[in-house]
Motif scaffolding. Structure first.
Motif, PDB file in Angstrom:
ATOM      1  N   LYS A  64       0.815  -1.209   0.000  1.00 56.16           N
ATOM      2  CA  LYS A  64       0.000   0.000   0.000  1.00 56.16           C
ATOM      3  C   LYS A  64       0.851   1.262   0.000  1.00 56.16           C
ATOM      4  CE  LYS A  64      -2.012   1.141   3.821  1.00 56.16           C
ATOM      5  NZ  LYS A  64      -2.913   1.163   4.987  1.00 56.16           N
ATOM      6  N   VAL A  65       1.867   1.298   0.832  1.00 60.09           N
ATOM      7  CA  VAL A  65       2.733   2.478   0.921  1.00 60.09           C
ATOM      8  C   VAL A  65       3.476   2.688  -0.401  1.00 60.09           C
ATOM      9  CG1 VAL A  65       4.697   3.524   2.117  1.00 60.09           C
ATOM     10  CG2 VAL A  65       2.980   2.245   3.412  1.00 60.09           C
ATOM     11  N   GLN A  66       3.919   1.598  -1.016  1.00 58.79           N
ATOM     12  CA  GLN A  66       4.592   1.695  -2.317  1.00 58.79           C
ATOM     13  C   GLN A  66       3.641   2.286  -3.352  1.00 58.79           C
ATOM     14  OE1 GLN A  66       7.549   1.478  -3.155  1.00 58.79           O
ATOM     15  NE2 GLN A  66       7.741   0.950  -5.311  1.00 58.79           N
ATOM     16  N   GLY A  67       2.366   1.888  -3.285  1.00 57.47           N
ATOM     17  CA  GLY A  67       1.371   2.452  -4.195  1.00 57.47           C
ATOM     18  C   GLY A  67       1.264   3.956  -4.045  1.00 57.47           C
ATOM     19  N   ARG A  87      12.753   2.979  17.949  1.00 60.89           N
ATOM     20  CA  ARG A  87      11.672   3.387  18.852  1.00 60.89           C
ATOM     21  C   ARG A  87      11.849   2.738  20.227  1.00 60.89           C
ATOM     22  NH1 ARG A  87       8.121   1.706  15.824  1.00 60.89           N
ATOM     23  NH2 ARG A  87       8.018   3.546  14.488  1.00 60.89           N
ATOM     24  N   THR A  88      12.400   1.524  20.226  1.00 60.35           N
ATOM     25  CA  THR A  88      12.660   0.812  21.483  1.00 60.35           C
ATOM     26  C   THR A  88      13.688   1.555  22.319  1.00 60.35           C
ATOM     27  OG1 THR A  88      12.134  -1.336  20.496  1.00 60.35           O
ATOM     28  CG2 THR A  88      13.526  -1.357  22.458  1.00 60.35           C
ATOM     29  N   VAL A  89      14.769   2.020  21.676  1.00 59.34           N
ATOM     30  CA  VAL A  89      15.821   2.762  22.391  1.00 59.34           C
ATOM     31  C   VAL A  89      15.256   4.060  22.958  1.00 59.34           C
ATOM     32  CG1 VAL A  89      18.037   3.947  22.147  1.00 59.34           C
ATOM     33  CG2 VAL A  89      17.661   1.741  21.010  1.00 59.34           C
ATOM     34  N   ARG A  90      14.486   4.779  22.150  1.00 62.70           N
ATOM     35  CA  ARG A  90      13.929   6.061  22.620  1.00 62.70           C
ATOM     36  C   ARG A  90      12.985   5.856  23.794  1.00 62.70           C
ATOM     37  NH1 ARG A  90      12.413   9.753  24.744  1.00 62.70           N
ATOM     38  NH2 ARG A  90      11.821  11.831  23.995  1.00 62.70           N
ATOM     39  N   THR A  91      12.136   4.840  23.718  1.00 64.55           N
ATOM     40  CA  THR A  91      11.194   4.566  24.803  1.00 64.55           C
ATOM     41  C   THR A  91      11.938   4.088  26.046  1.00 64.55           C
ATOM     42  OG1 THR A  91       9.525   3.940  23.157  1.00 64.55           O
ATOM     43  CG2 THR A  91       9.128   3.250  25.437  1.00 64.55           C
ATOM     44  N   LYS A  94       0.784   3.395   8.424  1.00 62.43           N
ATOM     45  CA  LYS A  94       0.265   3.746   9.746  1.00 62.43           C
ATOM     46  C   LYS A  94       1.422   4.226  10.621  1.00 62.43           C
ATOM     47  CE  LYS A  94      -3.559   0.429   9.784  1.00 62.43           C
ATOM     48  NZ  LYS A  94      -4.144  -0.756  10.467  1.00 62.43           N
ATOM     49  N   LYS A  95       1.121   5.142  11.508  1.00 63.02           N
ATOM     50  CA  LYS A  95       2.150   5.663  12.403  1.00 63.02           C
ATOM     51  C   LYS A  95       2.663   4.529  13.278  1.00 63.02           C
ATOM     52  CE  LYS A  95       3.038   9.432  15.617  1.00 63.02           C
ATOM     53  NZ  LYS A  95       2.438  10.572  16.353  1.00 63.02           N
TER      54      LYS A  95
END
Length: 459
Positions: free
Chosen positions: A200-203, A402-406, A248-249
């Motif tokens: 979807k994102v590639q589309g 995201r794991t490191v930041r959290t 999606k975010k």
């Protein structure tokens, strides 16, 4: 009496025409062929023409019939009769001939335009956009006569990605079609096929790039200003049907137990050695895996425990502070490179054996997919231990960042320091006045994070 007969008009004859010389007066036919005349030009060329009064405005007109002897006298007389019939119906032959010439020129122009339009295919549109906008190019400076280098709108990686995207999903499907004939339906069908294969994102990316290609062609006059851009129409169609073409975010991050499982599984996983090293460094630094893939040995300072990143996503260079564990890990890779290459250090830390250039970040995602879907790969080579870690929910290499930041926030790391560790740009007024880079603080908190990873593995 003899004098009078000598001045009587005679009908045209082939012999009389052949005797005509340059400068002679025009000869006229008589009787039913009145109006037919012959002139002899300066070069001796003899031409038939019909001289008459226009039935439209009464003016004298001359209609060219042909050149003698290519057109014989008898043929000229036949043509004359046809023209007289035409004139008797109220048509001016000369005016009709001139209109036919105008119509012919118009038709010729339309034909040329159609040929040009047919030659301007989607393939040509894509190449025009890539060559003139996206990619680096060289042009001849008309003033100096020197070759002038012009940077493209994208960096080298972006240039190759844009070319690959447009060629794979646009040129392959619509490439041979004339641009003028491509409709909204054609574009929608192409994007739907991309969506249906799970991309979807590639589309969305394909649609956005195709739209920019159309807009550029319109902007430089290659297409009419009122040209209905089918990419824009397709975009509106997807919006109306509430089909989103964006990702999606991201919200996925690994909790401590998941981090432990991943780090213990990673050494025995089906990832290549370099992929394993990249993912391990990502857990220590929180850097983008693409940044790690492009790392060069000359930018690593073991004494200062830093790694200098020249090019980042937000185009801001920065120093990454390295924990003791990360420095030791990099030193081991450094020593193995010296040993493997007889003391000659390669430029890149993680390079492709075939090209000697940095390995591509997308190979991480591709390997991850293969590990997660071994049943979809014919004769896959992975053992049960190497396949994807199914004991935890699915994750991607970018989720490590995201794991490191959290994780830093959970340890109590100040927000501004955690954001500096990830290399995020400061927003708003803070980005204007707070120019401190928090390098000392980053070093402290990344060491704390490394210690935390060690504790997770030991427990």
């Amino acid at each position: 009496m003899n004098e009078t007969l000598s001045h009587e008009k005679k009908a045209l004859s082939a012999k009389a025409i052949e005797k005509m010389k340059s400068g002679d007066k025009d000869k006229s036919d008589i009787g039913e062929n009145v109006g037919l005349r012959v002139s002899c030009g300066k070069t001796g060329k003899k031409s038939f023409f019909y001289r008459y009064r226009s039935p439209i405005d009464g003016s004298i007109k001359q209609y060219p019939i042909g050149v003698y002897p290519e057109v014989t006298l008898s043929e000229a007389r036949v043509k004359l009769k046809e023209l007289k019939i035409e004139r008797s119906k109220g048509v001016c032959p000369k005016a009709r001939l001139e209109q036919e010439k105008i119509d012919h020129q118009k038709n010729k122009a339309i034909t040329e335009q159609k040929k040009e339009r047919d030659a301007f295919t989607i393939h040509s549109l894509v190449d025009l956009y890539l060559d003139d906008v996206i990619c680096d190019r060289q042009i001849l400076d008309s003033k100096t006569g020197n070759i002038k280098f012009i940077k493209g709108a994208r960096k080298l990686k972006g240039q190759s990605e844009t070319r690959r995207t447009l060629y794979t999903d646009v040129v392959k499907v619509l490439g041979d079609m004339p641009v003028i004939e491509v409709t909204k339906r054609d574009v929608v069908t192409m994007i739907n096929n991309i969506i249906n294969r799970g991309s979807k994102v590639q589309g969305g990316r394909v649609l956005a790039e195709l739209n920019l290609a159309y807009e550029y062609a319109i902007g430089i006059g290659k297409l009419p200003e009122d040209f209905p851009n089918p990419a824009i129409l397709a975009k509106a169609s997807f919006k109306q049907s509430r089909i989103k073409l964006t990702a999606k975010k991201g919200t996925r991050y690994l909790v401590d137990d998941e981090i432990k499982r991943v780090l213990k599984w990673l050494p025995m996983s089906g990832f290549s050695l370099k992929h394993k090293q990249i993912l391990q460094i990502a857990f220590w630094t929180g850097c983008r895996t693409g940044e790690i893939c492009s790392a060069e040995w000359c930018d690593v300072n073991f004494d200062l425990k830093t790694w200098y990143i020249k090019a980042t996503k937000n185009e801001t260079a920065r120093y990454v502070q390295l924990s003791d564990e990360c420095v030791a890990y990099l030193k081991r890779i450094y020593e193995s490179h010296l040993l493997d290459f007889s003391g000659v250090l390669p430029k890149y830390i993680f390079f492709s054996s075939s090209t000697q250039k940095p390995i591509l970040q997308k190979t991480l995602s591709e390997t991850k997919w293969r590990l997660k879907n071994p049943e979809k790969i014919k004769n896959h080579k992975y053992s049960s231990d190497q396949v994807w870690l199914t004991e935890i929910d699915d994750w991607s290499p970018h989720d490590i960042r995201r794991t490191v930041r959290t994780g830093l926030s959970r340890l109590g790391c100040p927000k501004e320091v955690a954001e500096a560790i990830l290399g995020h740009s400061k927003k708003g007024i803070e980005g204007v006045y707070d120019l401190h880079e928090y390098e000392t603080e980053c070093a402290i908190w990344l060491q704390k994070w490394s210690n935390h990873l060690f504790t997770i593995l030991e427990n």
